[in-house]
Scaffold this motif. Structure first.
Motif, short mmCIF file in Angstrom:
data_model
loop_
_atom_site.label_atom_id
_atom_site.label_comp_id
_atom_site.label_asym_id
_atom_site.label_seq_id
_atom_site.Cartn_x
_atom_site.Cartn_y
_atom_site.Cartn_z
N PHE A 290 0.85 -1.20 0.00
CA PHE A 290 0.00 0.00 0.00
C PHE A 290 0.88 1.24 0.00
O PHE A 290 2.03 1.21 0.41
CB PHE A 290 -0.96 0.00 1.20
CG PHE A 290 -0.27 0.01 2.55
CD1 PHE A 290 0.11 -1.18 3.16
CD2 PHE A 290 0.00 1.21 3.19
CE1 PHE A 290 0.75 -1.18 4.40
CE2 PHE A 290 0.64 1.22 4.43
CZ PHE A 290 1.02 0.02 5.03
N ILE A 291 0.29 2.31 -0.50
CA ILE A 291 1.00 3.59 -0.54
C ILE A 291 0.95 4.21 0.85
O ILE A 291 -0.13 4.46 1.39
CB ILE A 291 0.35 4.53 -1.60
CG1 ILE A 291 0.56 3.93 -3.00
CG2 ILE A 291 0.94 5.93 -1.50
CD1 ILE A 291 -0.27 4.59 -4.08
N ARG A 292 2.10 4.41 1.40
CA ARG A 292 2.20 4.86 2.80
C ARG A 292 1.38 6.11 3.08
O ARG A 292 0.68 6.19 4.09
CB ARG A 292 3.66 5.20 3.13
CG ARG A 292 4.45 4.02 3.59
CD ARG A 292 5.86 4.43 3.92
NE ARG A 292 5.98 4.98 5.28
CZ ARG A 292 7.13 5.26 5.85
NH1 ARG A 292 8.24 5.06 5.20
NH2 ARG A 292 7.17 5.74 7.06
N ALA A 293 1.49 7.07 2.16
CA ALA A 293 0.83 8.35 2.39
C ALA A 293 -0.68 8.19 2.55
O ALA A 293 -1.33 9.04 3.17
CB ALA A 293 1.14 9.31 1.24
N ARG A 294 -1.22 7.10 1.99
CA ARG A 294 -2.68 6.94 2.06
C ARG A 294 -3.11 5.89 3.09
O ARG A 294 -4.30 5.69 3.29
CB ARG A 294 -3.22 6.55 0.69
CG ARG A 294 -2.82 7.54 -0.39
CD ARG A 294 -3.76 7.47 -1.56
NE ARG A 294 -5.00 8.19 -1.27
CZ ARG A 294 -6.14 7.96 -1.89
NH1 ARG A 294 -6.21 7.00 -2.79
NH2 ARG A 294 -7.21 8.64 -1.61
#
Ligand code: SF4
Ligand code: FES
Lengths: 493, 240
Positions: A290-294
């Motif tokens: 998963f994209i960390r920022a999200r």
């Protein structure tokens, strides 16, 4: 794009429908549908056993051996693993790969894209799309379309063979060649070899263009159906070139959210872990990146042809760029999030690969003897490419004795893990009727999974004849109904 | 050497093969252009007689031709279906005893074990793989030692002792536990005076002793056995 997996108030009361291949070849896929008490699909789990043990297997091996070793990982795209691993090893030996070697690798990669996309489209998807995968589908129109393209199968075989020829000549062998070495290439391409490949390239481009026309025609015939089948909105991730162009061999990572807003851009992939994390779930051997920022819940994304065509600002070859524009403008951008639009995007990429091959074959650098370089050794190497199925990450750490001590691979099918679950869930929501498993449901799930071109032999090697077994169990585990689809396509109970 | 010294002959598969005193059957055969399969034999070193690939039938009895001195009127059978089938079985056993993953091995195309397998029409390992864990030793800055591929031919042992004067390698253990060992208190190659220029670094018939970072540099098509089989290569006068 919220997810409510494993959040049922009473998961013990959920019914399970299990769909699993009768025969296992390599890798093993299984679909579990969890129903809630109202018989609605609550959750979809696409189980994949893949790449287990590989990271252990390479431990202790000398780093220069790994790019050849990893080709055994996957019978479908060995070239992609070979190239991604070699890019990591370039970094480990501190090499600046000479221009000629870079171009030879790109040529090999384009050959791989061409042959893989041709295989997927002509052998696996075109039959689904042309002959229909649901009884309710208006067969006649699509069959009529097939009649308008009588040479489809022949062209598909020829395109694939051409891609394989490119691979053979650049790698030294049809499969599992050794042309790519840490720091460069061990051979160039003679003028004769280039001329040999050039003889057919116009035809290959024309056929690739025809394939784009075919998928366009199919798609446009029933735009609403194709746009809605197993569809949802999501983020996309891919490599892009520094100027935003489509680049399947090298670039920075770009991620955009479901509204097209940039999450990150031109990220140096050698620090991918600052941007992507991998979550482990108890029920799957495969990780969930998963994209960390999200965050964990919102951070999943799609990779592969659809992600790349959506993410790039332009395609650096003429015909493919024209097709990209048509794709983007279609229905006000209605196809850009559709699961079945993967097929369309894939064919645009195939056309791009054919054009790129032509361009490269005219490049005199391919005859250069300046093929290898090395520099200051490092203990860590990361190599990323856009494999046919999507972003492929190879990450290695070595010790002072030059042995692998740690390896981490994230393959396209892993990136797409959650996305495939979501596609299956959407299809099941649309087509599961109560407790009745129909052939239609089975086939539709298969079609949704196949749009991603997952690297499972059961999904691809069986050439469109994925053997499946569907069991409907009640909450107590008692069998209510079973439906089997054999590899010859026949159904039985 | 005068003509009279060569007046003695043996026959190999019906062909007259001259020999001089002191020559083995293998020496005489190779000199006469008759190929006898072999792995642990290398004319530059003392015969060792361990791989048994060179076994021939001498007057009806099986003997290792690399160690058996030729004697007047010996009737030798070499290229027979029976002997070749035994040889194939021996090679198959070597394959399952070690861990030989040809498609990924950097010695592929240059490996005598692989070439012998091709020569003997080995299509599969036939026997069950042992999958024995074998050590690798990467401690030397220039050389990689991978015992997964060692067939215990002792060529490196002989080369290090006889040519390099170093005694870097030895054999230890018995039976299935037999291992190539490194002559250092730590047992590590990095703690010996072994050098990449040593003869012993270049005699391994498989991919057990490798110069680091050189793997796959030779393109497919230019490797030792890409266009010649092992009998042609091993019959070349300058062959190592
Ligand atoms: S390392 Fe090579 S040369 Fe030495 S004994 Fe083993 S196989 Fe023979
Ligand atoms: S060559 Fe004679 S025993 Fe090995």
């Amino acid at each position: 794009m919220t997810f409510n997996l494993e959040t049922a108030a009473h998961p013990e009361n959920l019914k399970r429908i299990v769909i699993e291949p009768v025969t296992r070849v390599e890798g093993h896929g299984k679909v579990t549908l969890l129903l809630d008490e109202d018989n609605r699909v609550h959750q979809a789990r696409f189980h994949i056993v893949e790449f287990r043990g590989f990271e252990k297997f390479v431990q202790g091996r000398p780093f220069w051996e790994v790019p050849v070793l990893v080709q055994r990982l996957c019978g479908i795209c060995p070239v992609s693993h070979n190239l991604a691993a070699c890019k990591a090893m370039d970094m480990i030996i501190g090499a600046t790969v000479p221009a000629a070697a870079d171009k030879l690798r790109r040529l090999m990669h384009m050959g791989q894209i061409l042959q893989s996309h041709a295989l997927h489209f002509f052998h696996l998807s075109a039959p689904d799309l042309l002959f229909g995968f649901d009884a309710a589908v208006g067969k006649r129109n699509i069959a009529g379309l097939a009649a308008a393209y009588p040479d489809i199968a022949r062209q598909g075989v020829a395109l694939r063979r051409y891609g394989q020829e490119v691979i053979r000549l650049t790698s030294g062998k049809r499969v599992h060649g050794t042309g790519v070495i840490s720091g460069g290439m061990n051979k160039n391409l003679s003028r004769d070899e280039c001329d040999y490949l050039l003889k057919e390239i116009e035809q290959v481009i024309a056929w690739s263009q025809a394939a784009v026309e075919l998928i366009k025609a199919i798609y446009r015939e029933r735009p609403d159906f194709h746009n809605s089948f197993g569809s949802y909105r999501s983020s996309f991730m891919s490599l892009v070139r520094a100027d935003g162009a489509l680049d399947l061999y090298h670039g920075g990572l770009r991620a955009r959210d479901e509204h097209g807003q940039t999450i990150f851009d031109h990220v140096d992939y050698t620090h991918y872990w600052d941007y992507i994390h991998e979550e482990v779930k108890s029920w799957s051997y495969m990780k969930f990146p998963f994209i960390r920022a999200r965050g964990r819940e919102q951070g999943w994304y799609r990779v592969g042809p659809l992600a790349r065509i959506n993410n790039c600002d332009f395609i650096p070859t003429q015909r493919a760029e024209a097709e990209r524009k048509i794709f983007k403008e279609f229905g006000g951008g209605s196809a850009t999030q559709a699961t079945l639009a993967y097929h369309w995007a894939r064919m645009i990429e195939m056309l791009h690969a054919a054009e790129a091959i032509q361009e490269l074959l005219h490049d005199p650098d391919l005859q250069s003897d300046d093929l290898v370089s090395s520099g200051e050794r490092q203990l860590r190497g990361v190599g990323v490419i856009e494999a046919p199925r999507g972003t492929l990450i190879h990450h290695y750490r070595i010790n002072e004795d030059e042995q692998i001590v740690r390896a981490n691979l994230i393959v396209a099918t892993t990136h797409n893990n959650q996305a495939m679950n979501e596609a299956v869930r959407q299809v099941a929501l649309q087509y599961l009727d109560g407790q009745q498993i129909t052939e239609g449901l089975l086939n539709h799930i298969e079609v949704a999974i196949r749009a991603f071109d997952p690297c499972l032999s059961c999904a691809t090697h069986a050439l469109g004849k994925m053997p499946l077994e569907v069991e409907l169990l009640d909450a107590a585990g008692t069998l209510i109904q079973r439906l089997i689809k054999d590899s010859d396509g026949r159904h039985r109970t | 050497m005068g003509a009279p010294a060569m007046s003695k002959t043996i026959t190999i598969d019906g062909k007259n093969v001259p020999f001089s005193d002191g020559q083995t059957i293998m020496d005489a055969a190779l000199a006469a252009g008759v190929y006898i399969p072999h792995l642990c034999h290398n004319p530059q070193f003392e015969p060792h007689g361990s791989c048994k690939l060179c076994v021939v039938s001498v007057n009806g009895r099986n003997m290792t031709s690399c160690t058996m001195p030729a004697a007047e009127d010996m009737v030798v059978a070499n290229n027979t279906p029976e002997l070749n089938s035994d040889r194939k079985a021996l090679v198959q056993m070597l394959f399952v005893e070690g861990n030989h993953i040809c498609p990924a091995c950097e010695a592929s195309g240059n490996c005598q074990l692989q070439a012998a397998a091709y020569y003997l029409d080995m299509l599969s390992p036939h026997y069950t793989h042992f999958y024995q864990p074998r050590a690798v030793d990467a401690s030397h800055p220039e050389i990689f030692l991978d015992l997964n591929r060692c067939i215990l031919c002792e060529l490196c042992v002989r080369a290090s002792r006889e040519v390099d004067g170093k005694n870097v390698f030895g054999i230890s253990g018995r039976g299935i536990g037999t291992r190539l060992v490194v002559n250092a208190a730590s047992g590590r190659l990095g703690d010996t005076n072994f050098a990449a220029t040593d003869k012993a670094a270049h005699v391994c018939p498989t991919g057990a002793i490798l110069i680091k970072r050189q793997g796959y540099r030779i393109p497919i098509g230019q490797r030792t056995f890409d266009h010649k089989n092992i009998s042609e290569v091993q019959m070349e006068p300058d062959h190592e």
